[in-house]
Write an enzyme that holds these catalytic residues in place. Structure first.
Site, mmCIF file in Angstrom:
data_model
loop_
_atom_site.group_PDB
_atom_site.id
_atom_site.type_symbol
_atom_site.label_atom_id
_atom_site.label_comp_id
_atom_site.label_asym_id
_atom_site.label_seq_id
_atom_site.Cartn_x
_atom_site.Cartn_y
_atom_site.Cartn_z
ATOM 1 N N ASP A 1 0.157 -7.564 1.598
ATOM 2 C CA ASP A 1 0.465 -6.312 1.552
ATOM 3 C C ASP A 1 2.131 -6.246 1.547
ATOM 4 O O ASP A 1 2.767 -6.043 2.555
ATOM 5 C CB ASP A 1 -0.151 -5.771 2.694
ATOM 6 C CG ASP A 1 0.108 -4.133 2.840
ATOM 7 O OD1 ASP A 1 0.728 -3.679 1.591
ATOM 8 O OD2 ASP A 1 -0.069 -3.560 3.630
ATOM 9 N N GLN A 48 0.656 5.438 11.841
ATOM 10 C CA GLN A 48 0.905 6.023 10.406
ATOM 11 C C GLN A 48 2.543 6.454 10.241
ATOM 12 O O GLN A 48 3.086 7.072 10.967
ATOM 13 C CB GLN A 48 -0.050 7.386 10.315
ATOM 14 C CG GLN A 48 -1.458 6.986 9.914
ATOM 15 C CD GLN A 48 -2.298 6.513 11.325
ATOM 16 O OE1 GLN A 48 -1.729 7.012 12.487
ATOM 17 N NE2 GLN A 48 -3.130 5.791 11.143
ATOM 18 N N GLY A 49 3.016 6.154 9.013
ATOM 19 C CA GLY A 49 4.222 6.378 8.477
ATOM 20 C C GLY A 49 5.288 5.017 8.917
ATOM 21 O O GLY A 49 6.483 5.362 8.378
ATOM 22 N N ASP A 50 4.739 4.344 9.570
ATOM 23 C CA ASP A 50 5.515 3.020 9.876
ATOM 24 C C ASP A 50 5.199 2.041 9.111
ATOM 25 O O ASP A 50 6.025 1.036 8.899
ATOM 26 C CB ASP A 50 5.298 2.654 11.525
ATOM 27 C CG ASP A 50 5.727 3.693 12.419
ATOM 28 O OD1 ASP A 50 6.755 4.168 12.247
ATOM 29 O OD2 ASP A 50 4.905 3.856 13.377
ATOM 30 N N SER A 51 4.444 2.213 8.033
ATOM 31 C CA SER A 51 4.000 1.064 7.266
ATOM 32 C C SER A 51 5.065 0.393 6.426
ATOM 33 O O SER A 51 5.989 1.379 6.128
ATOM 34 C CB SER A 51 2.802 1.663 6.051
ATOM 35 O OG SER A 51 1.598 1.773 6.701
ATOM 36 N N HIS A 108 0.809 -1.268 0.026
ATOM 37 C CA HIS A 108 -0.026 -0.016 -0.055
ATOM 38 C C HIS A 108 0.971 1.262 -0.096
ATOM 39 O O HIS A 108 0.330 2.344 -0.252
ATOM 40 C CB HIS A 108 -0.968 -0.045 1.014
ATOM 41 C CG HIS A 108 -0.516 0.332 2.390
ATOM 42 N ND1 HIS A 108 -0.109 -0.482 3.248
ATOM 43 C CD2 HIS A 108 -0.163 1.388 3.292
ATOM 44 C CE1 HIS A 108 0.261 -0.175 4.630
ATOM 45 N NE2 HIS A 108 0.388 1.057 4.399
#
Length: 276
Positions: free
Chosen positions: A136, A230-233, A83
């Site tokens: 993912d 958020q931002g760690d994906s 993603h």
């Protein structure tokens, strides 16, 4: 998948499954002090396989363009989340991002140590399902190889690192509070691998996604308070010196009853073998 990439992937897989385990720095429980939810500041020299995925053109230069995390699994191969390569994240089609890079060896995104390595090719799992969040994973091929010491081995199916109760650490530069407060320095939080039943109960199939044990891994704390955000994906979940998960999705950040969901790395290996 292009033929050169497929050949490189096949060669890398033979190395990955036989790689020696790298030591992981010890982790004591920490109170929330910023960084990943419930985490603490760490040095990338202790976890050199943790990298930032960046594009200054799309995300500005304040944090060196970092927008996702990644993990080095071969000298020219970085895994991240599928993603992260989507239009919904990038704002444009993946092919339109001209400055996609991986930042290695840098703890503080405001500093200039380490290396910013261009991504030569980005491959996204064609079986990725955005409605359930299964599959993912994306593979970034680097233009310049990293040192062998940056490579983290991946845990295959049946590895004891996946057992519920196993202590693990998640790394990233993402949101520190769940309210858009992004870290400049690398953070890590200690979590535990949770039984699949916990995530199946939390995510039976709704707008957030559907927990599928065959391709996903559940980790966190029953009381909440420690999680990716958020931002760690795409960043690594590490247990027993091996990569077991990639930060993928969840409901909120660090909420009790809503643990983090990770792409299961044994499933990543299956996907890579299928497409190599």
């Amino acid at each position: 998948m292009s033929r050169p990439f497929a050949r490189a992937l096949t060669a890398s897989l033979s190395v990955l499954t036989a790689a020696a385990v790298l030591p992981v720095s010890s982790a004591a429980p920490a109170a929330a002090d910023g960084g990943i939810i419930g985490g603490r500041q760490v040095q990338v020299s202790d976890s050199p396989w943790t990298v930032a995925v960046s594009s200054r053109d799309r995300f500005g230069g304040t944090r060196a363009g970092q927008f996702c995390g990644g993990v080095v699994v071969a000298r020219t191969m970085v895994l991240t989340a599928a993603h992260c390569m989507s239009r919904s994240v990038l704002g444009v089609a993946r092919g339109e991002v001209r400055d996609l890079k991986v930042i290695a060896g840098r703890s503080d995104l405001r500093a200039d140590e380490g290396a910013e390595i261009p991504v030569r090719e980005a491959w996204v799992n064609p079986d990725y399902d955005g409605s359930t969040n299964s599959g993912d994973v994306a593979v970034l091929t680097l233009a310049t190889p990293l040192p062998e010491g940056y490579v983290l081995p991946m845990a295959d199916e049946g590895d004891p690192a996946y057992e519920p109760g196993t202590r693990a650490e998640v790394y990233g530069w993402g949101d520190t509070t769940g309210a858009g407060d992004y870290a400049h320095t690398l953070r890590a939080a200690q979590v535990h691998v949770l039984p699949d039943s916990v995530c199946q109960e939390a995510y039976p199939g709704n707008s957030d996604g559907t927990y599928l044990p065959a391709s996903m891994l559940c980790a966190g704390e029953a009381r909440g308070g420690k999680d990716a955000c958020q931002g760690d994906s795409g960043g690594p979940l590490v247990a027993r010196g091996e990569l077991i998960g990639l930060v993928s999705w969840g409901s909120g950040c660090g909420r009790a009853g809503s643990p983090g969901v990770y792409t299961r790395v044994s499933e990543v290996l299956r996907v890579l073998r299928k497409h190599s």
